[in-house]
Design an enzyme around this catalytic site. Sequence first.
Site, PDB file in Angstrom:
ATOM      1  N   HIS A 167      25.996 -41.751  44.721  1.00 15.79           N
ATOM      2  CA  HIS A 167      26.647 -40.664  45.452  1.00 15.79           C
ATOM      3  C   HIS A 167      25.929 -40.494  46.792  1.00 15.79           C
ATOM      4  O   HIS A 167      24.749 -40.836  46.932  1.00 15.79           O
ATOM      5  CB  HIS A 167      26.566 -39.359  44.644  1.00 15.79           C
ATOM      6  CG  HIS A 167      27.538 -39.288  43.504  1.00 15.79           C
ATOM      7  ND1 HIS A 167      27.826 -38.121  42.839  1.00 15.79           N
ATOM      8  CD2 HIS A 167      28.310 -40.256  42.932  1.00 15.79           C
ATOM      9  CE1 HIS A 167      28.720 -38.363  41.889  1.00 15.79           C
ATOM     10  NE2 HIS A 167      29.023 -39.650  41.910  1.00 15.79           N
ATOM     11  N   GLU A 207      24.670 -37.957  48.325  1.00 17.16           N
ATOM     12  CA  GLU A 207      23.437 -37.157  48.327  1.00 17.16           C
ATOM     13  C   GLU A 207      22.238 -37.970  47.833  1.00 17.16           C
ATOM     14  O   GLU A 207      21.151 -37.904  48.402  1.00 17.16           O
ATOM     15  CB  GLU A 207      23.578 -35.928  47.423  1.00 17.16           C
ATOM     16  CG  GLU A 207      24.701 -34.984  47.787  1.00 17.16           C
ATOM     17  CD  GLU A 207      25.980 -35.292  47.021  1.00 17.16           C
ATOM     18  OE1 GLU A 207      26.406 -36.468  46.974  1.00 17.16           O
ATOM     19  OE2 GLU A 207      26.573 -34.350  46.456  1.00 17.16           O
ATOM     20  N   CYS A 228      23.585 -34.734  41.428  1.00 18.84           N
ATOM     21  CA  CYS A 228      23.083 -34.562  42.799  1.00 18.84           C
ATOM     22  C   CYS A 228      22.354 -33.223  42.976  1.00 18.84           C
ATOM     23  O   CYS A 228      21.338 -33.160  43.664  1.00 18.84           O
ATOM     24  CB  CYS A 228      24.227 -34.719  43.789  1.00 18.84           C
ATOM     25  SG  CYS A 228      24.877 -36.410  43.793  1.00 18.84           S
ATOM     26  N   CYS A 240      27.523 -32.537  42.566  1.00 22.99           N
ATOM     27  CA  CYS A 240      27.742 -32.572  41.113  1.00 22.99           C
ATOM     28  C   CYS A 240      26.402 -32.294  40.424  1.00 22.99           C
ATOM     29  O   CYS A 240      25.364 -32.199  41.085  1.00 22.99           O
ATOM     30  CB  CYS A 240      28.295 -33.945  40.709  1.00 22.99           C
ATOM     31  SG  CYS A 240      27.063 -35.272  40.716  1.00 22.99           S
TER      32      CYS A 240
END
Lengths: 147, 147
Positions: free
Chosen positions: B51, B53, B84, B81
């Site tokens: 992801h 992040e 993260c 999420c």
Amino acid sequence: MKNEFMEIAIKEAQKAKSAGEVPVGAVVVLDGKVIGKAHNLTESLSDPCAHAEILAIKEACANLSNWRLCDASIYVTLEPCPMCAGAIINSRIKNVYFGAYDARMGACGGKIDLFRENLSGHSINVYGGFYEDECKKLLADFFKNNR
Amino acid sequence: MKNEFMEIAIKEAQKAKSAGEVPVGAVVVLDGKVIGKAHNLTESLSDPCAHAEILAIKEACANLSNWRLCDASIYVTLEPCPMCAGAIINSRIKNVYFGAYDARMGACGGKIDLFRENLSGHSINVYGGFYEDECKKLLADFFKNNR
């Protein structure tokens, strides 16, 4: 009850300990075969994401060339933190076996329970306290000697 | 209110979109300087942990040779999420600015709020809905064209 995968996870945790890392190890298993194994490398890699579970999941996905680990199981010596429990959800892992509970950061029932938040479309089975005494001792010895 | 860092995060999200990835971008800032930026690469890398992040945090830590990002801020186009948000907690990031809320997987208030679970010794400031319309549109257009 003896379990070869949890014993591999414990060996991984011992490698982390030898490297001066918090002793946590993880193994990802699919169809009875190890497809990823790793130990905590946060300090060595200067990476807060280099927890054993994340590294084992990444290795398993690289082996399958697929970010979905449906039907896979993860064995880890310490209850996953929110980051790692989130990675387990994202990767669609089906079964989680962990050793020691973590009352401070555990995200599978020890402190919070991310798997009960209905965050994903799939259900995850969790088995906590697997080889608990051995995993707890590994961590307790490490913190006694290092803090 | 114009913000150069959120605009860089949006540019990163557009790169993800061009690569056929869910359009999310993230930027890590310390002392007014970008020390990490990335976009979602889950599909391209076959990695559920890739992801925006996580990749931006890893880059920032590599730049500092330190897994602690105390006093840093992260700007991200979509609410983090659980994985993260957990990485943000683990890395000690101080401020989180995000664009679109995520009612399905958001872990900063949209669905659950990991930062209010008292999981870490440090407090994290969260600013949601920053450049919200633009970030929402980017995601809505992507899903309209791809699903």
